[in-house]
Design a protein around this motif. Structure first.
Motif, PDB file in Angstrom:
ATOM      1  N   ASP A  34       0.684  -1.412  -0.168  1.00 42.63           N
ATOM      2  CA  ASP A  34      -0.080  -0.141   0.083  1.00 42.63           C
ATOM      3  C   ASP A  34       0.847   1.349   0.058  1.00 42.63           C
ATOM      4  O   ASP A  34       2.033   1.265   0.627  1.00 42.63           O
ATOM      5  N   VAL A  35       0.253   2.373  -0.697  1.00 43.73           N
ATOM      6  CA  VAL A  35       0.855   3.614  -0.625  1.00 43.73           C
ATOM      7  C   VAL A  35       0.189   4.546   0.097  1.00 43.73           C
ATOM      8  O   VAL A  35      -1.018   4.702  -0.178  1.00 43.73           O
ATOM      9  N   ALA A  36       0.994   5.552   0.820  1.00 43.74           N
ATOM     10  CA  ALA A  36      -0.163   6.511   1.628  1.00 43.74           C
ATOM     11  C   ALA A  36      -0.263   7.591   0.884  1.00 43.74           C
ATOM     12  O   ALA A  36       0.150   8.678   1.195  1.00 43.74           O
ATOM     13  N   LEU A  37      -1.161   7.327   0.027  1.00 43.71           N
ATOM     14  CA  LEU A  37      -2.024   8.437  -0.957  1.00 43.71           C
ATOM     15  C   LEU A  37      -3.299   8.093  -1.025  1.00 43.71           C
ATOM     16  O   LEU A  37      -3.722   7.081  -1.084  1.00 43.71           O
ATOM     17  N   SER A  38      -4.083   9.586  -1.044  1.00 51.50           N
ATOM     18  CA  SER A  38      -5.458   9.255  -1.361  1.00 51.50           C
ATOM     19  C   SER A  38      -5.787   8.724  -2.554  1.00 51.50           C
ATOM     20  O   SER A  38      -4.870   8.894  -3.567  1.00 51.50           O
ATOM     21  N   ASP A  39      -7.061   8.457  -2.977  1.00 53.31           N
ATOM     22  CA  ASP A  39      -7.375   8.146  -4.343  1.00 53.31           C
ATOM     23  C   ASP A  39      -7.343   9.289  -5.045  1.00 53.31           C
ATOM     24  O   ASP A  39      -7.243   9.251  -6.506  1.00 53.31           O
ATOM     25  N   GLU A  40      -7.853  10.530  -4.531  1.00 53.26           N
ATOM     26  CA  GLU A  40      -7.558  11.617  -5.532  1.00 53.26           C
ATOM     27  C   GLU A  40      -6.254  12.119  -5.950  1.00 53.26           C
ATOM     28  O   GLU A  40      -6.082  12.449  -7.157  1.00 53.26           O
ATOM     29  N   GLN A  41      -5.111  11.706  -5.030  1.00 56.87           N
ATOM     30  CA  GLN A  41      -3.660  11.984  -5.290  1.00 56.87           C
ATOM     31  C   GLN A  41      -3.441  10.992  -6.417  1.00 56.87           C
ATOM     32  O   GLN A  41      -2.594  11.501  -7.409  1.00 56.87           O
ATOM     33  N   ILE A  42      -3.871   9.846  -6.197  1.00 57.20           N
ATOM     34  CA  ILE A  42      -3.184   9.004  -7.240  1.00 57.20           C
ATOM     35  C   ILE A  42      -3.936   9.255  -8.680  1.00 57.20           C
ATOM     36  O   ILE A  42      -3.443   9.027  -9.593  1.00 57.20           O
ATOM     37  N   ALA A  43      -5.366   9.440  -8.559  1.00 59.76           N
ATOM     38  CA  ALA A  43      -5.839   9.728  -9.971  1.00 59.76           C
ATOM     39  C   ALA A  43      -5.536  11.003 -10.475  1.00 59.76           C
ATOM     40  O   ALA A  43      -5.072  10.937 -11.648  1.00 59.76           O
ATOM     41  N   ALA A  44      -4.902  12.070  -9.831  1.00 61.11           N
ATOM     42  CA  ALA A  44      -4.191  13.164 -10.334  1.00 61.11           C
ATOM     43  C   ALA A  44      -2.897  12.878 -10.825  1.00 61.11           C
ATOM     44  O   ALA A  44      -2.492  13.288 -11.994  1.00 61.11           O
ATOM     45  N   ARG A  45      -2.111  12.148 -10.242  1.00 58.66           N
ATOM     46  CA  ARG A  45      -0.679  11.764 -10.652  1.00 58.66           C
ATOM     47  C   ARG A  45      -0.841  11.050 -11.872  1.00 58.66           C
ATOM     48  O   ARG A  45      -0.076  11.140 -12.810  1.00 58.66           O
ATOM     49  N   VAL A  46      -1.879   9.858 -11.813  1.00 61.71           N
ATOM     50  CA  VAL A  46      -1.646   9.219 -13.155  1.00 61.71           C
ATOM     51  C   VAL A  46      -2.264  10.187 -14.329  1.00 61.71           C
ATOM     52  O   VAL A  46      -1.823   9.722 -15.268  1.00 61.71           O
TER      53      VAL A  46
END
Length: 78
Positions: A34-46
Motif C-alpha cells: 500500500d502507498v500512503a496516498l488518497s484516491d484523489e492523489q493517485i488519480a491526479a498523478r496518473v
C-alpha cells in the motif's frame, strides 16, 4: 523481491503514481503493498503522467517491446 512492477508504471498504471519519498507499506502476511496516498492523489498523478522517452528503443528492441507479453505471463512474443 518485494514486487513485480513492470510494465504498469511505464504504461501509466497506478504504480506510475508512486513518487520518491512516498510512504509504502509492505504487509507480507496480508499479501499487500500500500502507498500512503488518497484516491484523489493517485488519480491526479496518473492523469498527469507522461511516460519517459527511451532513446534505446530502436530496431529489434522496439519490435520486441511491441510484441512481448509481461514477465507475469511468460515474456513471450505474440
Amino acid at each position: 523481491m518485494a514486487g513485480h512492477l513492470a510494465p504498469e508504471a511505464v504504461r501509466g498504471g497506478p504504480i506510475a503514481a508512486v513518487a520518491d519519498g512516498d510512504e509504502i507499506t509492505i504487509d507480507v502476511d496480508a499479501r499487500r503493498i500500500d502507498v500512503a496516498l488518497s484516491d484523489e492523489q493517485i488519480a491526479a498523478r496518473v492523469a498527469a503522467y507522461v511516460p519517459p522517452d527511451n532513446p534505446d528503443m530502436t530496431g529489434v528492441l522496439k519490435k520486441y517491446a511491441r510484441s512481448v507479453s509481461s514477465a507475469a505471463h511468460g515474456a513471450i512474443t505474440s
